[in-house]
Design an enzyme around this catalytic site. Sequence first.
Site, PDB file in Angstrom:
ATOM      1  N   ARG A 234      -5.983  -0.096   8.219  1.00  0.00           N
ATOM      2  CA  ARG A 234      -4.984   1.775   9.011  1.00  0.00           C
ATOM      3  C   ARG A 234      -4.949   1.446  10.456  1.00  0.00           C
ATOM      4  NH1 ARG A 234      -2.618   1.591   4.825  1.00  0.00           N
ATOM      5  NH2 ARG A 234      -2.245   2.788   3.578  1.00  0.00           N
ATOM      6  N   GLU A 262       3.498   4.806  14.448  1.00  0.00           N
ATOM      7  CA  GLU A 262       4.288   3.836  13.114  1.00  0.00           C
ATOM      8  C   GLU A 262       5.686   4.223  12.708  1.00  0.00           C
ATOM      9  OE1 GLU A 262       1.346   0.625  11.104  1.00  0.00           O
ATOM     10  OE2 GLU A 262       2.812   2.319   9.672  1.00  0.00           O
ATOM     11  N   HIS A 284       3.450  -3.565  10.254  1.00  0.00           N
ATOM     12  CA  HIS A 284       3.855  -3.355   8.825  1.00  0.00           C
ATOM     13  C   HIS A 284       3.569  -3.536   7.718  1.00  0.00           C
ATOM     14  CE1 HIS A 284       1.144   1.108   7.138  1.00  0.00           C
ATOM     15  NE2 HIS A 284       1.169  -0.233   6.358  1.00  0.00           N
TER      16      HIS A 284
END
Length: 310
Positions: A234, A262, A284
């Site tokens: 994360r 993000e 991601h």
Amino acid sequence: MKIVFLDASTMGNDIDLSLFEQFGVFETFAMTEMFERVEHIGDAEIILTNKVIIDSVVMDACPGLKLICITATGTNNVDLDYAKQKGIVVKNVAGYSTASVAQTTIMLVLNLLSQCEYYDQYVKSGEWTKISIFTHIDRPFWEIKGKRWGIIGLGTIGKEVAKIATSFGAQVVYFSASGRHYETSYTQISLEEMMQTCDVISIHAPLNDKTKNLIAKEQFHQMKKGAILVNVGRGGIVNEDDLREVIDTKEIYVGLDVLAIEPMIEDHPLLHVKHPERLIITPHIAWGSIEARRELMRLVGENIKEYLRH
């Protein structure tokens, strides 16, 4: 019965969502902004959400809502306590992306170890046609074999990475931020020892009070020259400001698939490092192989079936 997918674009445009049509009227929205949530849900009994926040305001405004299907493992976008008070069932999905995340971890490590981008660009630029010998090895690269590989977070994904790393000939050790001791053949060590002794370190931990800024300036300075750090856990576990400072002054190599914010903010400091060859950032994607997303949708369908049986 009405089913609504609030942010279907998070699954990409190559995944078949028609399986949800068997349950009733199925409606999709590419994205749902905060002010659109109630309008998009309407009188739906079941909603699918990846990142759209479902809080008490939404639940109160949508009395027909009975099931929230989170198309991910994390549940922080749903007020679980309030859902329980309202009698709304919440289901997430786990285990669908283990192979995908493990593979991305290895991809990042291999690219950083092997300097693949440099050699690819060397050839495509035409430089290989200009030399007098058959090879060009001006940029050093290394093998995984014989390296000490540290894993932060030895859960399902961490264990899969450990298995693959071992098959390459690496010696695997692990650090547990929670203090949990895993019954495995791998040795548990302190974070300090990991940073000081490991050639490769990969992060597979959740973000919580114990892992936030776990890797910051002190830990970067402890890393061996030439060591590799990969974060597919994360964003927020790695302090990005500290990384920006250290990577310009110390030869370490870093692969990030997750960031604290993000999508990436404009003019992010990591876009301006002096040695971009030491840094790989992907948007991601580790969770999102075609196989993983298909499995995710299948498991969401199973969650709906289970709900309907009760």
